[in-house]
Structures are given as C-alpha cells and as structure tokens.
Design a protein around this motif. Structure first.
Motif, PDB file in Angstrom:
ATOM      1  N   ALA A   1     -17.083 -14.316  -3.534  1.00  0.00           N
ATOM      2  CA  ALA A   1     -17.473 -13.331  -4.240  1.00  0.00           C
ATOM      3  C   ALA A   1     -16.507 -12.479  -5.324  1.00  0.00           C
ATOM      4  CB  ALA A   1     -17.814 -12.000  -3.554  1.00  0.00           C
ATOM      5  N   GLU A   2     -17.025 -11.910  -6.282  1.00  0.00           N
ATOM      6  CA  GLU A   2     -16.360 -11.363  -7.315  1.00  0.00           C
ATOM      7  C   GLU A   2     -15.738  -9.904  -7.092  1.00  0.00           C
ATOM      8  OE1 GLU A   2     -15.057 -13.025  -9.888  1.00  0.00           O
ATOM      9  OE2 GLU A   2     -16.239 -14.764  -9.259  1.00  0.00           O
ATOM     10  N   ASP A   3     -14.444  -9.444  -7.565  1.00  0.00           N
ATOM     11  CA  ASP A   3     -14.271  -8.138  -7.433  1.00  0.00           C
ATOM     12  C   ASP A   3     -14.008  -7.809  -5.690  1.00  0.00           C
ATOM     13  OD1 ASP A   3     -13.160  -5.856  -8.690  1.00  0.00           O
ATOM     14  OD2 ASP A   3     -15.080  -4.990  -9.384  1.00  0.00           O
ATOM     15  N   LEU A   4     -13.175  -8.700  -5.261  1.00  0.00           N
ATOM     16  CA  LEU A   4     -13.207  -8.471  -3.855  1.00  0.00           C
ATOM     17  C   LEU A   4     -12.516  -7.295  -3.468  1.00  0.00           C
ATOM     18  CD1 LEU A   4     -12.137 -12.160  -2.833  1.00  0.00           C
ATOM     19  CD2 LEU A   4     -14.089 -10.980  -2.266  1.00  0.00           C
TER      20      LEU A   4
ATOM     21  N   SER B   1      -8.354  -5.805 -12.267  1.00  0.00           N
ATOM     22  CA  SER B   1      -8.969  -6.895 -12.695  1.00  0.00           C
ATOM     23  C   SER B   1      -8.198  -8.116 -12.751  1.00  0.00           C
ATOM     24  CB  SER B   1      -9.301  -6.679 -14.405  1.00  0.00           C
ATOM     25  OG  SER B   1      -8.342  -6.060 -15.217  1.00  0.00           O
ATOM     26  N   GLY B   2      -8.680  -9.341 -12.633  1.00  0.00           N
ATOM     27  CA  GLY B   2      -8.166 -10.511 -12.574  1.00  0.00           C
ATOM     28  C   GLY B   2      -7.280 -10.776 -11.412  1.00  0.00           C
ATOM     29  N   THR B   3      -7.420  -9.802 -10.177  1.00  0.00           N
ATOM     30  CA  THR B   3      -6.615 -10.039  -8.986  1.00  0.00           C
ATOM     31  C   THR B   3      -7.253 -10.893  -8.018  1.00  0.00           C
ATOM     32  OG1 THR B   3      -7.707  -7.937  -7.999  1.00  0.00           O
ATOM     33  CG2 THR B   3      -5.641  -7.803  -9.503  1.00  0.00           C
ATOM     34  N   ASP B   4      -8.548 -11.376  -8.238  1.00  0.00           N
ATOM     35  CA  ASP B   4      -9.266 -12.217  -6.996  1.00  0.00           C
ATOM     36  C   ASP B   4      -8.610 -13.452  -6.757  1.00  0.00           C
ATOM     37  OD1 ASP B   4     -11.340 -10.628  -6.546  1.00  0.00           O
ATOM     38  OD2 ASP B   4     -12.880 -11.158  -8.240  1.00  0.00           O
ATOM     39  N   PRO B   5      -8.137 -14.390  -7.715  1.00  0.00           N
ATOM     40  CA  PRO B   5      -7.487 -15.400  -7.150  1.00  0.00           C
ATOM     41  C   PRO B   5      -6.365 -15.152  -6.228  1.00  0.00           C
ATOM     42  CG  PRO B   5      -7.729 -15.484  -9.623  1.00  0.00           C
ATOM     43  CD  PRO B   5      -8.023 -14.179  -9.167  1.00  0.00           C
TER      44      PRO B   5
ATOM     45  N   TYR C   1      -2.659  -7.037   4.836  1.00  0.00           N
ATOM     46  CA  TYR C   1      -3.067  -5.875   4.434  1.00  0.00           C
ATOM     47  C   TYR C   1      -2.109  -5.168   3.886  1.00  0.00           C
ATOM     48  CZ  TYR C   1      -4.660  -0.683   5.197  1.00  0.00           C
ATOM     49  OH  TYR C   1      -4.919   0.429   4.778  1.00  0.00           O
ATOM     50  N   GLN C   2      -0.864  -5.104   4.282  1.00  0.00           N
ATOM     51  CA  GLN C   2       0.349  -4.582   3.847  1.00  0.00           C
ATOM     52  C   GLN C   2       0.790  -4.981   2.356  1.00  0.00           C
ATOM     53  OE1 GLN C   2       1.810  -1.913   5.120  1.00  0.00           O
ATOM     54  NE2 GLN C   2       0.319  -1.900   6.585  1.00  0.00           N
ATOM     55  N   GLU C   3       0.519  -6.291   2.188  1.00  0.00           N
ATOM     56  CA  GLU C   3       0.865  -6.971   0.983  1.00  0.00           C
ATOM     57  C   GLU C   3      -0.233  -6.635  -0.210  1.00  0.00           C
ATOM     58  OE1 GLU C   3       2.061 -11.527  -0.763  1.00  0.00           O
ATOM     59  OE2 GLU C   3       1.893 -11.099   1.461  1.00  0.00           O
ATOM     60  N   LEU C   4      -1.259  -6.221   0.146  1.00  0.00           N
ATOM     61  CA  LEU C   4      -2.322  -5.804  -0.842  1.00  0.00           C
ATOM     62  C   LEU C   4      -2.658  -4.416  -0.885  1.00  0.00           C
ATOM     63  CD1 LEU C   4      -5.253  -8.481  -0.203  1.00  0.00           C
ATOM     64  CD2 LEU C   4      -3.710  -8.617  -2.041  1.00  0.00           C
ATOM     65  N   LYS C   5      -1.764  -3.774  -0.043  1.00  0.00           N
ATOM     66  CA  LYS C   5      -1.858  -2.314   0.098  1.00  0.00           C
ATOM     67  C   LYS C   5      -1.998  -1.643  -1.428  1.00  0.00           C
ATOM     68  CE  LYS C   5      -2.193   1.252   3.328  1.00  0.00           C
ATOM     69  NZ  LYS C   5      -1.993   2.292   2.458  1.00  0.00           N
ATOM     70  N   PRO C   6      -1.082  -1.909  -2.310  1.00  0.00           N
ATOM     71  CA  PRO C   6      -0.965  -1.529  -3.605  1.00  0.00           C
ATOM     72  C   PRO C   6      -2.467  -1.556  -4.439  1.00  0.00           C
ATOM     73  CG  PRO C   6       1.044  -2.503  -3.232  1.00  0.00           C
ATOM     74  CD  PRO C   6       0.371  -2.752  -2.356  1.00  0.00           C
ATOM     75  N   LEU C   7      -3.001  -2.631  -4.325  1.00  0.00           N
ATOM     76  CA  LEU C   7      -4.316  -2.905  -4.900  1.00  0.00           C
ATOM     77  C   LEU C   7      -5.539  -2.248  -4.231  1.00  0.00           C
ATOM     78  CD1 LEU C   7      -4.069  -6.987  -5.776  1.00  0.00           C
ATOM     79  CD2 LEU C   7      -3.845  -4.871  -7.098  1.00  0.00           C
ATOM     80  N   LEU C   8      -5.375  -2.129  -2.929  1.00  0.00           N
ATOM     81  CA  LEU C   8      -6.303  -1.588  -2.041  1.00  0.00           C
ATOM     82  C   LEU C   8      -6.605   0.060  -2.321  1.00  0.00           C
ATOM     83  CD1 LEU C   8      -5.957  -3.688   1.330  1.00  0.00           C
ATOM     84  CD2 LEU C   8      -7.741  -3.912  -0.352  1.00  0.00           C
ATOM     85  N   ASP C   9      -5.094   0.492  -2.243  1.00  0.00           N
ATOM     86  CA  ASP C   9      -4.907   2.106  -2.757  1.00  0.00           C
ATOM     87  C   ASP C   9      -5.570   2.316  -4.003  1.00  0.00           C
ATOM     88  OD1 ASP C   9      -4.037   2.841  -0.133  1.00  0.00           O
ATOM     89  OD2 ASP C   9      -1.824   2.284  -0.863  1.00  0.00           O
ATOM     90  N   ALA C  10      -5.391   1.251  -4.939  1.00  0.00           N
ATOM     91  CA  ALA C  10      -5.777   1.625  -6.217  1.00  0.00           C
ATOM     92  C   ALA C  10      -7.353   1.599  -6.219  1.00  0.00           C
ATOM     93  CB  ALA C  10      -5.232   0.779  -7.201  1.00  0.00           C
ATOM     94  N   ALA C  11      -8.012   0.937  -5.766  1.00  0.00           N
ATOM     95  CA  ALA C  11      -9.203   0.659  -5.717  1.00  0.00           C
ATOM     96  C   ALA C  11     -10.010   1.790  -4.679  1.00  0.00           C
ATOM     97  CB  ALA C  11      -9.806  -0.900  -5.112  1.00  0.00           C
ATOM     98  N   HIS C  12      -9.505   2.147  -3.759  1.00  0.00           N
ATOM     99  CA  HIS C  12     -10.010   3.261  -2.779  1.00  0.00           C
ATOM    100  C   HIS C  12      -9.760   4.590  -3.820  1.00  0.00           C
ATOM    101  CE1 HIS C  12      -9.056   6.225   0.111  1.00  0.00           C
ATOM    102  NE2 HIS C  12     -10.071   5.616   0.772  1.00  0.00           N
ATOM    103  N   ALA C  13      -8.803   4.747  -4.332  1.00  0.00           N
ATOM    104  CA  ALA C  13      -8.605   6.004  -5.281  1.00  0.00           C
ATOM    105  C   ALA C  13      -9.537   6.236  -6.172  1.00  0.00           C
ATOM    106  CB  ALA C  13      -7.294   6.221  -5.561  1.00  0.00           C
ATOM    107  N   GLU C  14     -10.363   5.125  -6.464  1.00  0.00           N
ATOM    108  CA  GLU C  14     -11.354   5.117  -7.447  1.00  0.00           C
ATOM    109  C   GLU C  14     -12.766   5.988  -7.004  1.00  0.00           C
ATOM    110  OE1 GLU C  14     -10.452   1.184 -10.385  1.00  0.00           O
ATOM    111  OE2 GLU C  14     -12.121   1.355  -9.024  1.00  0.00           O
ATOM    112  N   LEU C  15     -12.846   5.924  -5.820  1.00  0.00           N
ATOM    113  CA  LEU C  15     -14.234   6.473  -5.261  1.00  0.00           C
ATOM    114  C   LEU C  15     -14.040   7.240  -3.739  1.00  0.00           C
ATOM    115  CD1 LEU C  15     -14.245   4.126  -3.036  1.00  0.00           C
ATOM    116  CD2 LEU C  15     -15.362   2.774  -4.891  1.00  0.00           C
ATOM    117  N   ALA C  16     -12.797   7.494  -3.447  1.00  0.00           N
ATOM    118  CA  ALA C  16     -12.627   8.245  -2.368  1.00  0.00           C
ATOM    119  C   ALA C  16     -12.655   9.772  -2.222  1.00  0.00           C
ATOM    120  CB  ALA C  16     -11.238   7.827  -1.417  1.00  0.00           C
ATOM    121  N   PRO C  17     -12.940  10.477  -1.438  1.00  0.00           N
ATOM    122  CA  PRO C  17     -12.853  11.738  -1.502  1.00  0.00           C
ATOM    123  C   PRO C  17     -11.317  12.384  -1.586  1.00  0.00           C
ATOM    124  CG  PRO C  17     -14.167  11.214   0.207  1.00  0.00           C
ATOM    125  CD  PRO C  17     -13.819  10.051  -0.174  1.00  0.00           C
ATOM    126  N   PRO C  18     -11.166  13.419  -2.342  1.00  0.00           N
ATOM    127  CA  PRO C  18      -9.883  13.777  -2.695  1.00  0.00           C
ATOM    128  C   PRO C  18      -9.399  14.071  -1.277  1.00  0.00           C
ATOM    129  CG  PRO C  18     -11.219  14.919  -3.990  1.00  0.00           C
ATOM    130  CD  PRO C  18     -12.388  14.264  -3.130  1.00  0.00           C
TER     131      PRO C  18
END
Length: 265
Positions: free
Chosen positions: A93-96, A68-72, A164-181
C-alpha cells in the motif's frame, strides 16, 4: 611755635588702614571657608547609559520531516516483522506512515479505520444463520478474518519495538497532522490498543437483529460499542482472543504507557 621732637605726631595713613584691611581679609577668609564647608555637594555625574547588547541569534529551526517518498524505507524496515505473504501484500500500500497514524487515531477515538486499512478488508460477504431460534453470525463470517488474525499474530514484537523507535520521527510527523492538540503518538496508540483489548469476548454466539438491510446487536450494551470495537467483535471469539493477546504484547514491546497512564478515550 616750632614743633619739637617730643610733640605727638599724627597717625600714619598706612598704619591707619591696616585694621580695616585686616578685618576685610578675615571676613573674606571666613566667607570662603563657609562656602566650601556649607555648600551643597554636587551630585555625581550620571553613569553613561549602557549599550544594549544584541541578543544571540536564535538557533535555526530543525528541518521539517518529509513524509513523501518514505515508503521504500518504511517497507524495508517493516518486512522484518513477519514473513507472512499477506503481510507483504499489506506493505504494498502507498503512504504507509500516514495510514498507520490515521488508523491509530481513528481507533483511539472509537471510529472505524476502514479507509486507511482497506487492504485488511476480509473477503466474502457477512452471513447469518439461525441457532435455537436466534439469528447469529454464521461461522464463515468469523473465519473471513482468519487471515488478518494470522498476520497480526505473526508479527515479531521485539522487532516491532526496534522499528517503532527508528520510524518514530516519521510517525510523529504524520501523527501531528491529524491528532488532537496535546495528544502524543504513544498516548494515541495506548488508547487505541486499550480500547480494543477492553472489548469483552462473548462466551456464546451473539444474537443479531435485522435493521433494514443490515444487522445490529440485540444486546444494547454490545450495540452501544464504538465502530472500532464492533470491528473486533465481528472477528469472532477465537480471533478476538488472539488479536487482543498480540496487541497487549506489542504495547509492552513499544514501551507504551499503560491504559491507566494514558488519557482515556
């Protein structure tokens, strides 16, 4: 008769006791020696129980990534990918981060990314026309996607890899919320891109058949494509070729595994 000096004398009581005492002393010594020689040695004392050492404390868990709050910050990094005005509109758009992760997973699984990518919806209705007695998509149905194609092809692949490499921690966290194990973000993106780049580009206008208020593909092999693949097919051959070429370039810039290395969808 009086005793004389030569008459035998009775044995002395002290002398008569010497032999029994000597024998007794010898027996005692033998018994004592036998005790020390033949006795079973006592077992050594048991070692003192070791005191269990306390385990070192576990290292503290890394702090959870906050989405949350990472859009800017995300917008600030992504704006360098393209100067296209429509791309700037997409970034409003929100929640990119969650939108990106959701759309990647949906496409990898063959589903429509319409909801998370609603800002990419084309303007104008889908139209058909007749060509040599067959129903096909009208040219304006394909040109509706020209703007989307223009934005996608305008993305700088090298900058995209860095972001992509700089945002990887955020992307990994968002991906873990809904990706198959067990499926990583890189695998998901590789599967999504592989799914889209494998869609065959039609060499001739594709015939459509009415089905209620909608149209379906008359060719069963095209109708059997996934919803995500049909989205790309609706863009028309020219837009398809441009988007597939850019996706291939982006996959290399992001360092994604090849379609063969990633698990196939």
């Amino acid at each position: 008769m009086l005793p004389t000096d030569n008459a035998p004398r009775p044995p002395s009581p002290v002398r008569s006791l010497r032999w029994p005492l000597g024998i007794a002393a010898g027996v005692a010594l033998l018994a004592g020696a036998s005790f020390f020689i033949l006795r079973t040695p006592e077992p050594p004392p048991a070692p003192a129980p070791e005191t269990a050492q306390p385990s070192p404390p576990a290292p503290p868990a890394p702090p959870a990534v906050q989405l949350s709050g990472t859009d800017p910050r995300v917008r600030d990094l992504l704006k360098g990918l393209s100067s296209d005005a429509d791309f700037a509109r997409w970034l409003a758009a929100e929640d990119l981060v969650r939108r990106f992760a959701a759309s990647a997973n949906l496409i990898a699984d063959g589903q429509s990314p319409r909801m998370p990518l609603s800002f990419m919806a084309p303007a104008g209705p889908f139209r058909v026309t007749k060509r040599q007695g067959r129903t096909v998509a009208a040219p304006e149905s394909h040109t509706r996607y020209d703007g989307v194609t223009r934005v996608i092809t305008s993305l700088d692949a090298k900058t995209a890899g860095q972001v992509y490499q700089e945002l990887k921690p955020l992307l990994d966290a968002a991906h873990a919320e809904l990706a198959p194990p067990g499926r990583s973000l890189d695998e998901t993106l590789s599967q999504a891109i592989g799914r889209l780049t494998r869609v065959p580009v039609p060499k001739a206008p594709v015939e459509l058949a009415p089905k209620g208020a909608l149209y379906v593909y008359a060719d069963p092999s095209l109708e059997a494509l996934s919803a995500a693949e049909k989205h790309l097919l609706r863009m028309g051959p020219e837009n398809m070729r441009k988007v597939q070429a850019k996706l291939t370039e982006l996959a290399a810039a992001l360092g994604l595994p090849s379609a063969e290395q990633a698990r196939q969808p």
